[in-house]
Write a protein that holds these residues in place. Sequence first.
Motif, short mmCIF file in Angstrom:
data_model
loop_
_atom_site.label_atom_id
_atom_site.label_comp_id
_atom_site.label_asym_id
_atom_site.label_seq_id
_atom_site.Cartn_x
_atom_site.Cartn_y
_atom_site.Cartn_z
N LEU A 44 2.67 12.12 -0.33
CA LEU A 44 3.77 11.24 -0.98
C LEU A 44 4.76 10.99 -0.12
O LEU A 44 5.32 9.80 -0.08
CB LEU A 44 3.51 11.51 -2.22
N ILE A 45 5.56 11.83 0.22
CA ILE A 45 6.92 12.05 0.83
C ILE A 45 6.51 11.21 2.15
O ILE A 45 7.32 10.56 2.61
CB ILE A 45 7.25 13.43 0.96
N TYR A 46 5.75 11.56 2.97
CA TYR A 46 5.52 11.29 4.45
C TYR A 46 5.19 9.61 3.91
O TYR A 46 5.65 8.84 4.76
CB TYR A 46 4.46 11.76 5.27
N THR A 47 4.15 9.06 3.05
CA THR A 47 3.85 7.97 2.88
C THR A 47 5.27 7.25 2.54
O THR A 47 5.40 5.90 2.97
CB THR A 47 2.62 7.77 1.99
N TYR A 48 5.88 7.59 1.59
CA TYR A 48 7.20 6.88 1.28
C TYR A 48 8.09 6.84 2.44
O TYR A 48 8.83 5.65 2.35
CB TYR A 48 7.99 7.78 0.18
N ILE A 82 0.90 -0.93 -0.10
CA ILE A 82 0.07 0.00 -0.04
C ILE A 82 0.68 1.26 -0.03
O ILE A 82 0.51 2.13 -0.72
CB ILE A 82 -0.92 -0.13 1.19
N VAL A 83 1.80 1.36 0.75
CA VAL A 83 2.62 2.44 0.97
C VAL A 83 3.57 2.52 -0.21
O VAL A 83 3.83 3.90 -0.79
CB VAL A 83 3.59 2.63 2.18
N SER A 84 4.04 1.52 -0.53
CA SER A 84 5.01 1.43 -1.96
C SER A 84 4.27 1.88 -3.16
O SER A 84 4.70 2.45 -4.00
CB SER A 84 5.55 0.14 -2.14
N ALA A 85 2.85 1.64 -3.29
CA ALA A 85 2.16 2.03 -4.27
C ALA A 85 2.14 3.61 -4.50
O ALA A 85 2.23 4.04 -5.62
CB ALA A 85 0.57 1.43 -4.19
N ILE A 86 2.25 4.27 -3.26
CA ILE A 86 2.20 5.65 -3.41
C ILE A 86 3.75 6.17 -3.42
O ILE A 86 3.84 7.21 -4.00
CB ILE A 86 1.58 6.17 -2.26
N GLY A 87 4.48 5.72 -2.93
CA GLY A 87 5.89 6.11 -2.94
C GLY A 87 6.83 5.18 -3.81
O GLY A 87 7.53 5.71 -5.07
N LEU A 88 7.27 3.77 -3.35
CA LEU A 88 8.36 3.16 -4.23
C LEU A 88 7.93 2.96 -5.63
O LEU A 88 8.82 2.89 -6.30
CB LEU A 88 8.58 1.86 -3.46
N ALA A 89 6.71 2.89 -5.92
CA ALA A 89 6.48 2.84 -7.40
C ALA A 89 6.66 3.71 -8.09
O ALA A 89 6.67 3.63 -9.53
CB ALA A 89 4.84 2.38 -7.51
N LEU A 90 6.88 5.09 -7.52
CA LEU A 90 6.89 6.00 -8.44
C LEU A 90 8.51 6.44 -8.61
O LEU A 90 8.73 7.88 -9.15
CB LEU A 90 6.07 7.35 -7.87
N ALA A 91 9.30 5.84 -8.22
CA ALA A 91 10.98 6.10 -8.40
C ALA A 91 11.51 5.71 -9.94
O ALA A 91 10.70 4.88 -10.45
CB ALA A 91 11.70 5.44 -7.50
N ASP A 143 14.14 8.88 7.57
CA ASP A 143 14.71 10.26 7.90
C ASP A 143 14.30 11.12 6.69
O ASP A 143 14.32 10.94 5.39
CB ASP A 143 16.21 10.24 7.68
N LEU A 144 13.40 12.07 7.07
CA LEU A 144 12.54 12.82 6.08
C LEU A 144 13.43 13.57 5.11
O LEU A 144 12.95 13.76 3.91
CB LEU A 144 11.67 13.85 6.80
N ARG A 145 14.53 14.08 5.75
CA ARG A 145 15.33 14.72 4.67
C ARG A 145 15.94 13.83 3.64
O ARG A 145 15.74 14.43 2.33
CB ARG A 145 16.60 15.53 5.28
N LYS A 146 16.58 12.52 4.02
CA LYS A 146 17.00 11.77 2.83
C LYS A 146 15.75 11.13 2.09
O LYS A 146 15.90 11.25 0.84
CB LYS A 146 17.51 10.82 3.57
N VAL A 147 14.59 11.06 2.60
CA VAL A 147 13.46 10.57 1.89
C VAL A 147 13.10 11.66 0.96
O VAL A 147 12.72 11.52 0.03
CB VAL A 147 12.12 10.24 2.76
N GLN A 148 13.03 13.00 1.36
CA GLN A 148 12.60 13.83 0.67
C GLN A 148 13.22 14.23 -0.73
O GLN A 148 13.10 14.35 -1.81
CB GLN A 148 12.34 15.24 1.27
#
Length: 227
Positions: A121-125, A14-23, A72-77
């Motif tokens: 999306l960033i927070y979900t990622y 579920i979370v990857s659908a919003i985040g990981l899938a979009l890389a 780590d939100l900075r790295k994720v962002q």
Amino acid sequence: MNAHPRQTAARWAIVSAIGLALAWPVTAVQAQSTPVAAAAATQAVAPDAFIKRITDEVFATVKADKGIQQGDLRKVQAMVESKILPNVNLQRMTSAAVGRPWRQATPEQKQRLQEEFKTLLIYTYAGAAAQIKDQTIEYRPMRSRPEDTEVIVRTLVRNKGDAIQLDYRLEKADGGWKIYDVNVLGAWLVQTYQSSFAQEVSASGIDGLIAKLVERNKQLASRKVAG
């Protein structure tokens, strides 16, 4: 207490659908070539190969960075900004999720909606990254023609034997493939948002929806700080 393997796999899907899938990976060709050449190289990639390269690169990146694993939100962002957003049609996703009211929204409101949706999306990622363990991806046979400009890539996410459906809707744009919707366990993401967004717009208008997204993002931010 550890989560049941299927619950873990479902949560990751579920979370990857919003985040990981979009890389999208930064390959040597992209890094050293001109934007035109890079776009041509991306355009030549088959849709399922596009998704596979995404998944392989993201898994490797997250597993090599403990900061991302810990949210780590900075790295994720930074990862989202450089590898995800340039390769997703964020406006199409946002406008489809908002539905008919999008056409009545002002340019400023549309911009605010996209920004808050991006933040969500960033927070979900950030949550998705912590769930990457030993999952494997099975790619289903493609049902498309070379001339198709919109396709669906169907996959199964496996975690200790349990399988989670995870499909992607892609569109062919000038720069290559872009993701504009995902399907988790039979539910398309955009349609899921449409219901909750429509209720909020009906109750308090576009500005009310923006305020709701702002509030939600603040809640997610406080949880990350507290965690």
